[in-house]
Design a protein around this motif. Sequence first.
Motif, PDB file in Angstrom:
ATOM      1  N   HIS A   1      51.902  46.451  47.603  1.00 36.17           N
ATOM      2  CA  HIS A   1      50.904  45.404  47.334  1.00 36.17           C
ATOM      3  C   HIS A   1      51.500  44.342  46.428  1.00 36.17           C
ATOM      4  CE1 HIS A   1      49.122  46.181  43.173  1.00 36.17           C
ATOM      5  NE2 HIS A   1      50.099  47.031  43.281  1.00 36.17           N
ATOM      6  N   TYR A   2      50.728  43.322  46.140  1.00 37.11           N
ATOM      7  CA  TYR A   2      51.184  42.170  45.371  1.00 37.11           C
ATOM      8  C   TYR A   2      50.422  42.194  44.043  1.00 37.11           C
ATOM      9  CZ  TYR A   2      52.043  37.031  44.717  1.00 37.11           C
ATOM     10  OH  TYR A   2      52.406  35.783  44.272  1.00 37.11           O
ATOM     11  N   PRO A   3      50.993  42.862  43.029  1.00 37.39           N
ATOM     12  CA  PRO A   3      50.261  43.013  41.762  1.00 37.39           C
ATOM     13  C   PRO A   3      49.818  41.647  41.229  1.00 37.39           C
ATOM     14  CG  PRO A   3      52.267  44.336  41.751  1.00 37.39           C
ATOM     15  CD  PRO A   3      52.337  43.457  42.965  1.00 37.39           C
ATOM     16  N   GLY A   4      48.631  41.572  40.768  1.00 42.68           N
ATOM     17  CA  GLY A   4      48.110  40.294  40.288  1.00 42.68           C
ATOM     18  C   GLY A   4      47.271  39.638  41.359  1.00 42.68           C
ATOM     19  N   MET A   5      47.907  39.322  42.481  1.00 41.54           N
ATOM     20  CA  MET A   5      47.137  38.703  43.568  1.00 41.54           C
ATOM     21  C   MET A   5      46.141  39.708  44.155  1.00 41.54           C
ATOM     22  SD  MET A   5      48.215  36.710  47.087  1.00 41.54           S
ATOM     23  CE  MET A   5      46.949  36.474  48.373  1.00 41.54           C
ATOM     24  N   THR A   6      46.517  40.980  44.188  1.00 43.18           N
ATOM     25  CA  THR A   6      45.635  41.985  44.798  1.00 43.18           C
ATOM     26  C   THR A   6      44.264  41.997  44.117  1.00 43.18           C
ATOM     27  OG1 THR A   6      47.614  43.310  45.174  1.00 43.18           O
ATOM     28  CG2 THR A   6      45.504  44.391  45.517  1.00 43.18           C
ATOM     29  N   GLU A   7      44.279  42.150  42.795  1.00 42.54           N
ATOM     30  CA  GLU A   7      43.021  42.217  42.050  1.00 42.54           C
ATOM     31  C   GLU A   7      42.241  40.906  42.215  1.00 42.54           C
ATOM     32  OE1 GLU A   7      46.042  42.902  41.009  1.00 42.54           O
ATOM     33  OE2 GLU A   7      46.022  44.981  40.292  1.00 42.54           O
ATOM     34  N   ARG A   8      42.980  39.791  42.207  1.00 33.82           N
ATOM     35  CA  ARG A   8      42.370  38.476  42.329  1.00 33.82           C
ATOM     36  C   ARG A   8      41.703  38.305  43.694  1.00 33.82           C
ATOM     37  NH1 ARG A   8      43.606  33.289  40.138  1.00 33.82           N
ATOM     38  NH2 ARG A   8      43.662  31.676  41.753  1.00 33.82           N
ATOM     39  N   ALA A   9      42.425  38.705  44.756  1.00 33.78           N
ATOM     40  CA  ALA A   9      41.893  38.557  46.115  1.00 33.78           C
ATOM     41  C   ALA A   9      40.675  39.465  46.323  1.00 33.78           C
ATOM     42  CB  ALA A   9      42.983  38.896  47.138  1.00 33.78           C
ATOM     43  N   ILE A  10      40.773  40.707  45.841  1.00 35.48           N
ATOM     44  CA  ILE A  10      39.630  41.626  46.001  1.00 35.48           C
ATOM     45  C   ILE A  10      38.435  41.119  45.200  1.00 35.48           C
ATOM     46  CG2 ILE A  10      38.786  43.976  45.627  1.00 35.48           C
ATOM     47  CD1 ILE A  10      41.635  44.990  46.040  1.00 35.48           C
ATOM     48  N   GLY A  11      38.704  40.605  44.015  1.00 37.23           N
ATOM     49  CA  GLY A  11      37.617  40.066  43.185  1.00 37.23           C
ATOM     50  C   GLY A  11      36.878  38.939  43.878  1.00 37.23           C
ATOM     51  N   LYS A  12      37.639  38.063  44.538  1.00 39.04           N
ATOM     52  CA  LYS A  12      36.998  36.951  45.258  1.00 39.04           C
ATOM     53  C   LYS A  12      36.169  37.436  46.432  1.00 39.04           C
ATOM     54  CE  LYS A  12      40.413  33.273  44.729  1.00 39.04           C
ATOM     55  NZ  LYS A  12      41.334  32.494  45.583  1.00 39.04           N
ATOM     56  N   ILE A  13      36.695  38.433  47.156  1.00 40.58           N
ATOM     57  CA  ILE A  13      35.960  38.985  48.307  1.00 40.58           C
ATOM     58  C   ILE A  13      34.661  39.641  47.816  1.00 40.58           C
ATOM     59  CG2 ILE A  13      36.043  40.727  50.142  1.00 40.58           C
ATOM     60  CD1 ILE A  13      39.163  40.240  50.191  1.00 40.58           C
ATOM     61  N   ALA A  14      34.743  40.373  46.717  1.00 45.00           N
ATOM     62  CA  ALA A  14      33.552  41.047  46.174  1.00 45.00           C
ATOM     63  C   ALA A  14      32.525  40.017  45.676  1.00 45.00           C
ATOM     64  CB  ALA A  14      33.950  42.004  45.055  1.00 45.00           C
ATOM     65  N   GLU A  15      33.021  38.932  45.054  1.00 43.49           N
ATOM     66  CA  GLU A  15      32.100  37.875  44.594  1.00 43.49           C
ATOM     67  C   GLU A  15      31.402  37.212  45.777  1.00 43.49           C
ATOM     68  OE1 GLU A  15      34.208  35.088  42.099  1.00 43.49           O
ATOM     69  OE2 GLU A  15      34.609  36.688  40.644  1.00 43.49           O
ATOM     70  N   GLU A  16      32.163  36.997  46.838  1.00 44.51           N
ATOM     71  CA  GLU A  16      31.582  36.396  48.043  1.00 44.51           C
ATOM     72  C   GLU A  16      30.486  37.318  48.609  1.00 44.51           C
ATOM     73  OE1 GLU A  16      32.270  33.503  49.535  1.00 44.51           O
ATOM     74  OE2 GLU A  16      31.262  33.809  51.465  1.00 44.51           O
ATOM     75  N   ALA A  17      30.733  38.619  48.613  1.00 43.17           N
ATOM     76  CA  ALA A  17      29.711  39.570  49.100  1.00 43.17           C
ATOM     77  C   ALA A  17      28.459  39.497  48.228  1.00 43.17           C
ATOM     78  CB  ALA A  17      30.270  40.999  49.109  1.00 43.17           C
ATOM     79  N   GLN A  18      28.663  39.405  46.910  1.00 47.32           N
ATOM     80  CA  GLN A  18      27.501  39.342  46.016  1.00 47.32           C
ATOM     81  C   GLN A  18      26.729  38.039  46.178  1.00 47.32           C
ATOM     82  OE1 GLN A  18      29.358  40.565  42.197  1.00 47.32           O
ATOM     83  NE2 GLN A  18      28.055  42.370  42.370  1.00 47.32           N
TER      84      GLN A  18
END
Lengths: 147, 147, 81, 81
Positions: free
Chosen positions: A51-68
């Motif tokens: 995985h791409y440390p740093g970007m991974t958490e950032r990308a997942i965070g954005k996807i989760a925010e979009e779901a919310q």
Amino acid sequence: MRIVVDAAVFDPGAELNGFSAGVSGMGAVVSFSGIVRQSEAGDLEAMEIEHYPGMTERAIGKIAEEAQARWSLGDVLVIHRYGRLVPGDPIMMVATAAPHRKDAFEAAEFLMDYLKSRAPFWKKEQTRGGADWVAARDEDETALSRW
Amino acid sequence: MRIVVDAAVFDPGAELNGFSAGVSGMGAVVSFSGIVRQSEAGDLEAMEIEHYPGMTERAIGKIAEEAQARWSLGDVLVIHRYGRLVPGDPIMMVATAAPHRKDAFEAAEFLMDYLKSRAPFWKKEQTRGGADWVAARDEDETALSRW
Amino acid sequence: MDVLYFAWVRERIGVPKEKVDTGAATVADLVRELSAREERYALAFSDLSALRVALDQDLSDFDAPLDGVREVAFFPPMTGG
Amino acid sequence: MDVLYFAWVRERIGVPKEKVDTGAATVADLVRELSAREERYALAFSDLSALRVALDQDLSDFDAPLDGVREVAFFPPMTGG
């Protein structure tokens, strides 16, 4: 929102209970757990996840925010492992809590569709015959078009 | 296939882990847990669930068989309680295991839609002001039309 | 034949289960026969669109024949899940 | 600027990360510049349709300007989940 990107194994049942205990007023909790599946030939020895440390958490965070933003959710959980896994190991998990089941189901499917194609993970399958990177599937890309 | 109709409380996390451990070769496990939700007025004291012993197990068994006929599933779990429950209690749970996530998600949603309107359970809400049977919702009936 | 009632149908009729001796040909005939007997039945069966019926533990409908049926159950639309 | 490579792109280029001193205006310019340097880059970048690029950890595209960018990453389509 809880996002965990870790090499360590996790306990899906304990995570589900912890997640459910942390939300109140939610009638529906949906979970998805992904498990390393043995190949049809039965020769899969390991699955290496990069995985791409740093970007991974950032990308997942954005996807989760979009779901919310799209659904009425009480909470969202995403766990994704990296490193060397063997068949039967849990790879990842998402959980969603919502007042009603439709929101919980749709948000969980949305999270899975986006994690598949937009979170920076790459899988390499190691068999007796060698090692190969798993190719992205067209159907995973087209799955995004429904959202 | 495991179907449990019981008054006793259950542990969703332990059920999820037991279910996942019992299937092999499945990459995807989806679970839904339903929880007694406090009313908007905050006055729900209890939810009494009545059922039709005999028909309940039979109806759930048919719905689960239909799911197994329609999707490629490794296994199906349905747990549904009856009796007196209080806000925050788990009411019911379904879990599905499949090689791929699409089958697991669709089968779980199908099971939920049919359990809502075709399994013989009736809910009565008890509040400080009295007790009322929960009315079936039109949207639950129309949800069946997508399958 | 055993006749069972659930939820508010049970509450209106006052019993969860009873033996009914009937020659009714269909569910609708049985409903008419019971409704003619006592007010509590007439009240419970006043709006059939709000009721469901199961014959020997399978969902059925009010036109269905009762021939060979041992257990009839009346109840409101189900609210599981 | 830091340039990162993942999965088979990393394997073809032989390093996970390197500092690149460049005046490239866009991602495509950087790709051309690297490909002209050594065969391993030309090989890794031979089919851009099979590649994705992220600028400062956000997905981007090959036309994007590099002005102000500190970290560029090249990798194949992602296979998470």
